[in-house]
Scaffold this motif. Structure first.
Motif, PDB file in Angstrom:
ATOM      1  N   ALA A 221       4.430  10.312 -10.147  1.00 12.96           N
ATOM      2  CA  ALA A 221       3.559   9.277  -9.589  1.00 12.96           C
ATOM      3  C   ALA A 221       3.708   9.178  -8.083  1.00 12.96           C
ATOM      4  N   GLN A 224       1.515  11.286  -5.443  1.00 12.64           N
ATOM      5  CA  GLN A 224       0.059  11.113  -5.404  1.00 12.64           C
ATOM      6  C   GLN A 224      -0.529  11.471  -4.031  1.00 12.64           C
ATOM      7  N   GLU A 225       0.192  11.150  -2.974  1.00  8.18           N
ATOM      8  CA  GLU A 225      -0.299  11.450  -1.619  1.00  8.18           C
ATOM      9  C   GLU A 225      -0.501  12.950  -1.431  1.00  8.18           C
ATOM     10  N   ARG A 227      -0.995  15.088  -3.877  1.00 10.83           N
ATOM     11  CA  ARG A 227      -2.134  15.489  -4.715  1.00 10.83           C
ATOM     12  C   ARG A 227      -3.455  15.191  -4.003  1.00 10.83           C
ATOM     13  N   ASP A 228      -3.526  14.005  -3.396  1.00 13.06           N
ATOM     14  CA  ASP A 228      -4.753  13.625  -2.674  1.00 13.06           C
ATOM     15  C   ASP A 228      -5.058  14.590  -1.538  1.00 13.06           C
TER      16      ASP A 228
END
Length: 414
Positions: A221, A224-225, A227-228
């Motif tokens: 989790a 996420q940064e 992944r973005d």
């Protein structure tokens, strides 16, 4: 009843076969006979008190007035022309050759000139026939002389035919060389195009593949940064590829004439806002877009998407070919008929030797080869603008920047 002198004079005056015209010292017609009236196509009332120039062709009037004034001073009977061809002007505007004799008159202390005019059209026609006859005789002499020299000319003709055959062979060789040159240029263009497409597709596809592989590794989790970041990379690359494909499709439509324009009324500020909003996401560190002033009242009846395409292409190029901390200036002016867009940057500029080819398809300036691009954007923009009645031009200096200007009518022709 015995006729008086005046009656006799009038009979003689009208019976003279020559045209008789009497003018006063002001060159106004005071009397004419029937022959003159028939000759010039007027009635007596139509000529009475008219300027003598009415009977002179327009191109001779200026000089004729001076000749008459000189005659009034000398007051000697003489023939007019002295070797020059004289012409009269009929009422219907037609001209005809004449001979004229001038005679001074003095009546009750006033000076007059009596002109005796003869229509020499028939004589001139006969002279022309005689000239034609002489010309024919001269032509026959030339023909006879030519016949005598035919043997020599025949040899010359053979030589000329041989020279012509050699010339044709040389021309055929030159045409073959030109065709081979064009074929070579076409092959080079195809090679360049394939190389360009390969490069322009390979680079973003590699980026998409890399980002897609890395996405699979960031499962936590708190990652996420990251992944973005890779999702954005994939999105940007796909968007770039989509733009390239759209450019290629535009070329195909332009060449086949299948393109149709959707005309509508719109505010120019709407287009500028859209272009600037998208361009802001491409800005490098410290780059600024200078928004145009006083455009809120500007509007057009044009293909909105084409205007946006043109402005977007030029603004994106200004950003792409400029370094960090530079200004991209947009200036827009509108008059009653047209709108002028100017986009200026402080980028790498275009080398002088490359400027003539800037709008050629697939062309990349020498100093821009390492920058991502297909070299077809400006070509497409120019074609669209010209189809809509507009123009595009530029001024540029290497290492100092460029200014692109496109002008488009405020109202397109449906």
């Amino acid at each position: 009843m015995v006729p008086n002198d005046k009656d006799i004079f009038n009979v003689l005056f009208e019976a003279v076969s020559e045209g008789v015209i009497v003018v006063d010292s002001h060159q106004k017609i005071v009397a004419t006979n029937a022959s003159a009236e028939r000759m010039f196509g007027y009635t007596k009332p139509e000529l009475a008190n008219q300027e003598l120039n009415v009977l002179i062709p327009q191109k001779y009037r200026a000089a004729h007035g001076a000749h008459v004034e000189g005659f009034m001073e000398q007051k000697e009977s003489r023939q007019m022309g002295h070797g020059r061809d004289l012409y009269g002007a009929r009422k219907d505007g037609s001209e005809f050759p004449v001979e004229a004799g001038l005679n001074p008159l003095g009546i009750n202390g006033e000076s007059f000139i009596m002109a005796l005019v003869i229509d020499i059209s028939i004589r001139k026609h006969q002279e022309l026939q005689l000239l034609e006859l002489n010309t024919k005789l001269e032509r026959k002499v030339i023909e006879r002389t030519t016949e005598l020299s035919n043997t020599v000319e025949a040899l010359k003709t053979v030589n000329l035919q041989r020279d012509a055959e050699i010339k044709k062979r040389i021309e055929a060789q030159n045409k073959t060389k030109e065709a081979l040159k064009k074929e070579k240029e076409l092959n080079e263009l195809k090679t360049k195009f394939l190389s360009l497409v390969s490069h322009e597709f390979k680079t973003p596809l590699s980026g998409i593949l890399t980002s897609a592989m890395l996405l699979g590794k960031y499962k936590l989790a708190e990652q996420q940064e990251k992944r973005d970041k890779h999702v954005k990379t994939i999105s940007d690359k796909v968007h770039y590829l989509n733009n390239i494909l759209n450019d290629f499709l535009s070329i195909e439509k332009l060449e086949t004439g299948k393109i149709s324009y959707k005309l509508n009324s719109f505010k120019i500020s709407k287009v500028v806002n859209e272009v600037v909003y998208n361009a802001n996401m491409l800005l490098k560190e410290g780059q600024i877009i200078n928004y145009p002033e006083n455009i809120d009242d500007y509007s057009m009846f044009q293909d909105e998407k084409i205007v946006e395409l043109a402005l977007s292409n030029l603004v994106h190029n200004a950003i792409k070919y400029s370094s960090e901390n530079t200004l991209v200036d947009i200036n827009i002016k509108q008059d009653e008929k047209r709108t002028t867009f100017k986009i200026r940057d402080n980028g790498i500029g275009i080398p002088a030797n490359d400027q003539k080819s800037v709008f050629n398809r697939y062309f990349r300036a020498e100093n821009a080869l390492l920058t991502q691009g297909t070299g077809i954007g400006l070509n497409i923009v120019k074609s669209h603008l010209e189809n809509l009645g507009g123009t595009i031009s530029f001024v540029s200096e290497e290492n100092k920047g460029s200014e692109f200007i496109f002008v488009i009518p405020n109202k397109a022709k449906p």
